[in-house]
Each structure stands twice: as structure tokens, then as C-alpha cells.
Design a protein around this motif. Structure first.
Motif, PDB file in Angstrom:
ATOM      1  N   THR A   1       0.920  -1.130  -0.054  1.00  0.00           N
ATOM      2  CA  THR A   1       0.025   0.282  -0.055  1.00  0.00           C
ATOM      3  C   THR A   1       0.859   1.132   0.166  1.00  0.00           C
ATOM      4  OG1 THR A   1      -0.221  -0.236   2.409  1.00  0.00           O
ATOM      5  CG2 THR A   1      -1.912  -1.188   1.235  1.00  0.00           C
ATOM      6  N   ASN A   2       2.217   1.141  -0.096  1.00  0.00           N
ATOM      7  CA  ASN A   2       3.131   2.161  -0.102  1.00  0.00           C
ATOM      8  C   ASN A   2       3.144   2.925  -1.419  1.00  0.00           C
ATOM      9  OD1 ASN A   2       3.922   1.776   2.424  1.00  0.00           O
ATOM     10  ND2 ASN A   2       5.924   0.960   1.998  1.00  0.00           N
ATOM     11  N   TYR A   3       3.351   4.044  -1.452  1.00  0.00           N
ATOM     12  CA  TYR A   3       3.210   4.931  -3.028  1.00  0.00           C
ATOM     13  C   TYR A   3       4.660   4.916  -3.433  1.00  0.00           C
ATOM     14  CZ  TYR A   3      -1.216   6.615  -0.507  1.00  0.00           C
ATOM     15  OH  TYR A   3      -2.175   6.984  -0.160  1.00  0.00           O
ATOM     16  N   ASP A   4       5.768   4.610  -2.908  1.00  0.00           N
ATOM     17  CA  ASP A   4       6.929   4.800  -3.331  1.00  0.00           C
ATOM     18  C   ASP A   4       7.310   3.590  -4.072  1.00  0.00           C
ATOM     19  OD1 ASP A   4       8.415   2.705  -1.439  1.00  0.00           O
ATOM     20  OD2 ASP A   4       8.005   4.203   0.039  1.00  0.00           O
ATOM     21  N   GLU A   5       8.809   3.652  -4.535  1.00  0.00           N
ATOM     22  CA  GLU A   5       9.219   2.625  -5.474  1.00  0.00           C
ATOM     23  C   GLU A   5      10.466   1.976  -4.560  1.00  0.00           C
ATOM     24  OE1 GLU A   5      11.636   4.613  -8.869  1.00  0.00           O
ATOM     25  OE2 GLU A   5       9.490   4.840  -8.952  1.00  0.00           O
ATOM     26  N   LEU A   6      10.674   1.967  -3.497  1.00  0.00           N
ATOM     27  CA  LEU A   6      11.819   1.482  -2.676  1.00  0.00           C
ATOM     28  C   LEU A   6      11.869  -0.050  -2.982  1.00  0.00           C
ATOM     29  CD1 LEU A   6      13.778   1.946  -0.670  1.00  0.00           C
ATOM     30  CD2 LEU A   6      12.178   1.536   1.169  1.00  0.00           C
ATOM     31  N   ILE A   7      10.700  -0.862  -2.975  1.00  0.00           N
ATOM     32  CA  ILE A   7      10.839  -2.271  -3.294  1.00  0.00           C
ATOM     33  C   ILE A   7      11.193  -2.515  -4.583  1.00  0.00           C
ATOM     34  CG2 ILE A   7       9.509  -4.396  -3.418  1.00  0.00           C
ATOM     35  CD1 ILE A   7       7.520  -3.131  -1.189  1.00  0.00           C
ATOM     36  N   SER A   8      10.941  -1.883  -5.555  1.00  0.00           N
ATOM     37  CA  SER A   8      11.441  -2.070  -6.855  1.00  0.00           C
ATOM     38  C   SER A   8      12.623  -1.668  -7.083  1.00  0.00           C
ATOM     39  CB  SER A   8      10.268  -1.242  -8.063  1.00  0.00           C
ATOM     40  OG  SER A   8       9.167  -1.611  -7.869  1.00  0.00           O
ATOM     41  N   LYS A   9      12.996  -0.700  -6.529  1.00  0.00           N
ATOM     42  CA  LYS A   9      14.661  -0.255  -6.630  1.00  0.00           C
ATOM     43  C   LYS A   9      15.423  -1.170  -6.084  1.00  0.00           C
ATOM     44  CE  LYS A   9      14.316   4.835  -7.363  1.00  0.00           C
ATOM     45  NZ  LYS A   9      14.693   6.014  -6.813  1.00  0.00           N
ATOM     46  N   GLN A  10      15.314  -1.696  -4.875  1.00  0.00           N
ATOM     47  CA  GLN A  10      15.949  -2.746  -4.131  1.00  0.00           C
ATOM     48  C   GLN A  10      16.001  -3.934  -4.888  1.00  0.00           C
ATOM     49  OE1 GLN A  10      18.095  -2.315  -1.561  1.00  0.00           O
ATOM     50  NE2 GLN A  10      18.564  -4.174  -1.524  1.00  0.00           N
ATOM     51  N   SER A  11      14.947  -4.342  -5.215  1.00  0.00           N
ATOM     52  CA  SER A  11      14.744  -5.735  -5.889  1.00  0.00           C
ATOM     53  C   SER A  11      14.981  -5.930  -7.407  1.00  0.00           C
ATOM     54  CB  SER A  11      13.356  -6.415  -5.506  1.00  0.00           C
ATOM     55  OG  SER A  11      12.250  -5.437  -6.329  1.00  0.00           O
ATOM     56  N   GLY A  12      14.858  -4.657  -7.955  1.00  0.00           N
ATOM     57  CA  GLY A  12      14.990  -4.705  -9.377  1.00  0.00           C
ATOM     58  C   GLY A  12      13.579  -5.227 -10.273  1.00  0.00           C
ATOM     59  N   LEU A  13      12.498  -5.337  -9.389  1.00  0.00           N
ATOM     60  CA  LEU A  13      11.283  -6.009 -10.058  1.00  0.00           C
ATOM     61  C   LEU A  13      10.367  -4.746 -10.194  1.00  0.00           C
ATOM     62  CD1 LEU A  13      10.015  -8.353  -7.206  1.00  0.00           C
ATOM     63  CD2 LEU A  13      11.111  -8.837  -9.620  1.00  0.00           C
ATOM     64  N   LYS A  14       9.777  -4.791 -11.537  1.00  0.00           N
ATOM     65  CA  LYS A  14       8.888  -3.798 -12.063  1.00  0.00           C
ATOM     66  C   LYS A  14       7.746  -3.817 -10.944  1.00  0.00           C
ATOM     67  CE  LYS A  14      10.500  -3.671 -16.698  1.00  0.00           C
ATOM     68  NZ  LYS A  14      10.353  -4.005 -18.193  1.00  0.00           N
ATOM     69  N   TYR A  15       7.118  -2.442 -11.174  1.00  0.00           N
ATOM     70  CA  TYR A  15       5.790  -2.291 -10.498  1.00  0.00           C
ATOM     71  C   TYR A  15       4.713  -2.079 -11.489  1.00  0.00           C
ATOM     72  CZ  TYR A  15       5.908   2.729 -11.225  1.00  0.00           C
ATOM     73  OH  TYR A  15       5.879   3.928 -11.871  1.00  0.00           O
ATOM     74  N   VAL A  16       3.313  -2.243 -10.844  1.00  0.00           N
ATOM     75  CA  VAL A  16       2.215  -1.875 -11.511  1.00  0.00           C
ATOM     76  C   VAL A  16       1.260  -1.606 -10.693  1.00  0.00           C
ATOM     77  CG1 VAL A  16       2.406  -3.871 -13.231  1.00  0.00           C
ATOM     78  CG2 VAL A  16       1.103  -4.395 -11.207  1.00  0.00           C
ATOM     79  N   THR A  17       0.327  -0.594 -10.906  1.00  0.00           N
ATOM     80  CA  THR A  17      -0.682  -0.208 -10.208  1.00  0.00           C
ATOM     81  C   THR A  17      -2.237  -0.775 -10.355  1.00  0.00           C
ATOM     82  OG1 THR A  17      -1.586   1.610 -11.631  1.00  0.00           O
ATOM     83  CG2 THR A  17       0.326   2.070 -10.327  1.00  0.00           C
ATOM     84  N   TRP A  18      -3.051  -0.513  -9.562  1.00  0.00           N
ATOM     85  CA  TRP A  18      -4.379  -1.236  -9.587  1.00  0.00           C
ATOM     86  C   TRP A  18      -5.141  -1.000 -10.809  1.00  0.00           C
ATOM     87  CZ3 TRP A  18      -8.473   2.129 -10.595  1.00  0.00           C
ATOM     88  CH2 TRP A  18      -8.339   3.585 -10.147  1.00  0.00           C
TER      89      TRP A  18
END
Length: 76
Positions: free
Chosen positions: A15-32
Motif C-alpha cells: 500500500t506504499n506509494y514509493d518505489e523502494l521495493i522495486s529499486k531494491q529488488s529490481g522488480l517492475k511495479y504496476v498499479t491497480w
């Protein structure tokens, strides 16, 4: 912590708005708003980070309250 979560090889939903997880993991993100991709993530068929309350880089996806949730419920 993020590295440990990624190693679990499960869907990552935040539910976070930032891309910390994506930056750390290298995984891309998507929204609802990306419904097909959301379904794949939930079924663990796609390794991306799902942002349930939107992403800061896409203000139209941000969920802040009841009206935001109502907009989601009215969307396709």
C-alpha cells in the motif's frame, strides 16, 4: 528486509506509494489500474510489485480515502 521478502518467491503487494521495493529488488511495479497484470500478480504468475494504493509517479492512481476507493469500484 526487502531482499528477504523477494526470496520468498511470493506475490509482493504493497500500500506504499514509493518505489523502494522495486529499486531494491529490481522488480517492475504496476498499479491497480493495470487489471490484467494485477490478476497475474495475484495468481503469482508475474514477478512485479503491485501498488494497491497507487504509485507516486502516477498521481491518478493514488488512493487517499473513501472517494478514491469509490472511483476504483466504478472502474472497469
Amino acid at each position: 528486509m526487502i531482499d528477504a521478502i523477494v526470496k520468498l518467491d511470493l506475490s509482493i503487494i504493497t500500500t506504499n506509494y514509493d518505489e523502494l521495493i522495486s529499486k531494491q529488488s529490481g522488480l517492475k511495479y504496476v498499479t491497480w489500474q493495470e487489471q490484467r497484470k494485477v490478476g497475474n500478480i495475484v495468481r503469482n504468475n508475474d514477478r512485479r510489485v503491485l501498488h494497491l494504493h497507487g504509485h507516486w509517479d502516477h498521481p491518478e492512481t493514488i488512493v487517499l480515502g473513501v472517494r478514491s476507493y469509490e472511483a476504483i469500484l466504478k472502474s472497469d
